[in-house]
Structures are given as C-alpha cells and as structure tokens.
Design a protein around this motif. Structure first.
Motif, mmCIF file in Angstrom:
data_model
loop_
_atom_site.group_PDB
_atom_site.id
_atom_site.type_symbol
_atom_site.label_atom_id
_atom_site.label_comp_id
_atom_site.label_asym_id
_atom_site.label_seq_id
_atom_site.Cartn_x
_atom_site.Cartn_y
_atom_site.Cartn_z
ATOM 1 N N MET A 135 47.670 44.154 35.281
ATOM 2 C CA MET A 135 49.030 43.644 35.479
ATOM 3 C C MET A 135 49.962 44.838 35.617
ATOM 4 S SD MET A 135 49.500 40.238 33.097
ATOM 5 C CE MET A 135 51.125 39.990 33.834
ATOM 6 N N LYS B 229 40.984 42.869 34.653
ATOM 7 C CA LYS B 229 42.306 42.311 34.947
ATOM 8 C C LYS B 229 43.362 43.405 34.830
ATOM 9 C CE LYS B 229 45.757 38.970 33.318
ATOM 10 N NZ LYS B 229 46.055 37.875 32.358
ATOM 11 N N HIS C 210 44.888 36.798 42.834
ATOM 12 C CA HIS C 210 45.912 37.825 43.033
ATOM 13 C C HIS C 210 47.271 37.152 43.098
ATOM 14 C CE1 HIS C 210 48.416 40.577 45.573
ATOM 15 N NE2 HIS C 210 47.916 41.449 44.718
ATOM 16 N N ASN D 60 48.389 32.873 34.145
ATOM 17 C CA ASN D 60 49.134 34.013 34.660
ATOM 18 C C ASN D 60 50.386 33.640 35.426
ATOM 19 O OD1 ASN D 60 47.215 35.588 33.580
ATOM 20 N ND2 ASN D 60 46.015 35.755 35.443
ATOM 21 N N THR E 150 49.615 40.873 39.553
ATOM 22 C CA THR E 150 48.416 40.569 38.776
ATOM 23 C C THR E 150 47.212 40.595 39.707
ATOM 24 O OG1 THR E 150 49.655 39.147 37.255
ATOM 25 C CG2 THR E 150 47.267 38.887 37.287
ATOM 26 N N ASN F 262 53.628 34.745 33.408
ATOM 27 C CA ASN F 262 53.871 36.187 33.510
ATOM 28 C C ASN F 262 55.338 36.537 33.347
ATOM 29 O OD1 ASN F 262 51.236 36.699 33.859
ATOM 30 N ND2 ASN F 262 51.333 37.107 36.053
#
Length: 244
Positions: free
Chosen positions: A140, A138, A112, A20, A121, A24
């Motif tokens: 986002m 999860k 987090h 992530n 996230t 991201n």
C-alpha cells in the motif's frame, strides 16, 4: 479460465471488495487523526482475509510455466525484465515506487486499486511449486502522509498483521524501515509473515509491505522463518520510493 484468473477473482471478493477498496481511505483518515478505534475490526478482517486466502489455495493447480511476462496486466508494471536471473523490475501505476518481482509473480487487475490519485494498493502472488508453497505480497503506497502521525501508522499496521512486539529498524535506499517477522499456525497449517512500513527520510511518502508464505492448497509443507524471511527481505529491500 486460467487458474490464476480464477484465484484472482476469489481474492478480489475477499481482499479488495471486502476490505481494501472500501476501507483504505477511512483507514488513512483514522490514522491521520490519531484514532485507533478501527484496529480491532481491522485485525478481525485481516484474520478473515487469511482464512479466505487459504480456502482458495485449494483451487490452485500447478501452472509452473505461467510467468509475469505472459500475463497482460502484469506486463503493464514491468520496466525491466533483465535485472537479475529470476526477477523483473516493476513500478506502481502512480509512479511512486519500484521494486523487484519474481519472474512468476502475477498481478491481477482485480487485485489493484488506486484511490484519489494518492493511495495505490497492489497484491501479487507467486509459487514455489517444488516445495508446495504460496507467497502472497501486499503493498500500500501513500503519496503523502503527515509526519506527526507516523507512529499511528505503525501502531495500526502492527495490529492489523497480528503482531504485538516491537519493530526492528533499519535505513536503506533513503528510507526509514520498520519491520519484523513471525511464524505461526492456523487451521490450514503453518505460515510465515514478514511485514514492514517504509518512510522516505526527506519526503512524506510511505509504503507498507506484507509478505505471507504458506502451504499451497492447505497441504503439508515446511515453512522456515529464516528461509522465507530471506525471500521477503530481499523483496522489501528492493523497494525504492520515487520523486513525485
């Protein structure tokens, strides 16, 4: 060390550090640019993450009394602990979304992440001990997205969760909701995945939602697509995107 802290640290290695936090922003830029060359590698990473989750489940002990209101970090997200029996109301740190969370849902600070004050996230987990099931959720949240690349967001997301069919569509809470669910089985046993991408109808905000139900610790349990989807759908339909 509490079991939830041990599993949170392991989740971090596989889910946050490995996927992530590093990807991201790159993923968002590729979606905005209409590029889908990252899809295959993202799908491979998602599969690896699922394997990692199943492996660490073996370390989860029955800690049925460990609740959200007892976890210091989770409490920071709670805005109402009396919305309905068994659930609390939580809000993201960017003040961009609210939703209900089960009373035994646990958010770790290691699970987090906020990027550039624009992408949040958040991962939380909760158990059904009597049926030996683990639920992993999860989220986002995107504070802003270009409307013209909505379809690219949907395509990349669908590929990441391992689904090749068509979305269902609904409107609720001022949101356009694209969602679907499926059940499958891997080396660790059966699992159910419910996923959705939610867009505001009048503001360029978005949030993705992925809910996976699996057998705790890789043991045997019964995973019903209908039953688990009801839980996942309840949580997804509780999501509200807030004015910024």
């Amino acid at each position: 060390m509490k079991t939830w802290l041990r599993i949170s640290i392991l989740y971090t290695v596989f889910l946050i550090v490995g996927c992530n936090t590093a990807n991201n922003q790159q993923e968002l830029e590729e979606e905005v640019n209409g590029e889908e060359t990252q899809e295959d590698s993202d799908a491979e990473q998602t599969s690896a993450d699922d394997d990692a989750i199943q492996e660490v489940e073996g370390e989860v002990e029955n800690n049925e009394d460990f609740l959200a209101v007892e976890d210091e970090f989770t409490k920071e997200f709670l805005v109402d602990t009396d919305v309905e029996p068994g659930f609390h109301q939580m809000r993201g740190k960017l003040d961009g979304f609210e939703m209900v969370i089960p009373e035994n849902g646990i958010i770790s600070d290691l699970l987090h992440d906020i990027e550039n004050d624009a992408i949040e996230t958040l991962i939380f987990t909760f158990n059904n001990f009597s049926e030996r099931k683990l639920h992993d959720v999860k989220l986002m949240y995107y504070k802003k997205y270009p409307e013209e690349v909505k379809q690219n967001y949907l395509n990349v997301f669908k590929n990441k969760v391992g689904f090749d069919g068509e979305y269902q569509y609904a409107e609720a809470n001022g949101l356009e909701m694209y969602y679907e669910s499926f059940e499958d089985e891997d080396d660790y046993g059966p699992y159910m995945r419910y996923f959705g991408y939610l867009f505001t109808e009048d503001r360029n905000q978005a949030i993705s939602y992925t809910h996976t139900a699996m057998c705790q610790g890789g043991g045997e349990c019964s995973i019903s697509l209908e039953e688990e989807s009801e839980i996942a759908e309840k949580l997804m339909y509780s999501i509200r995107l807030l004015d910024q």
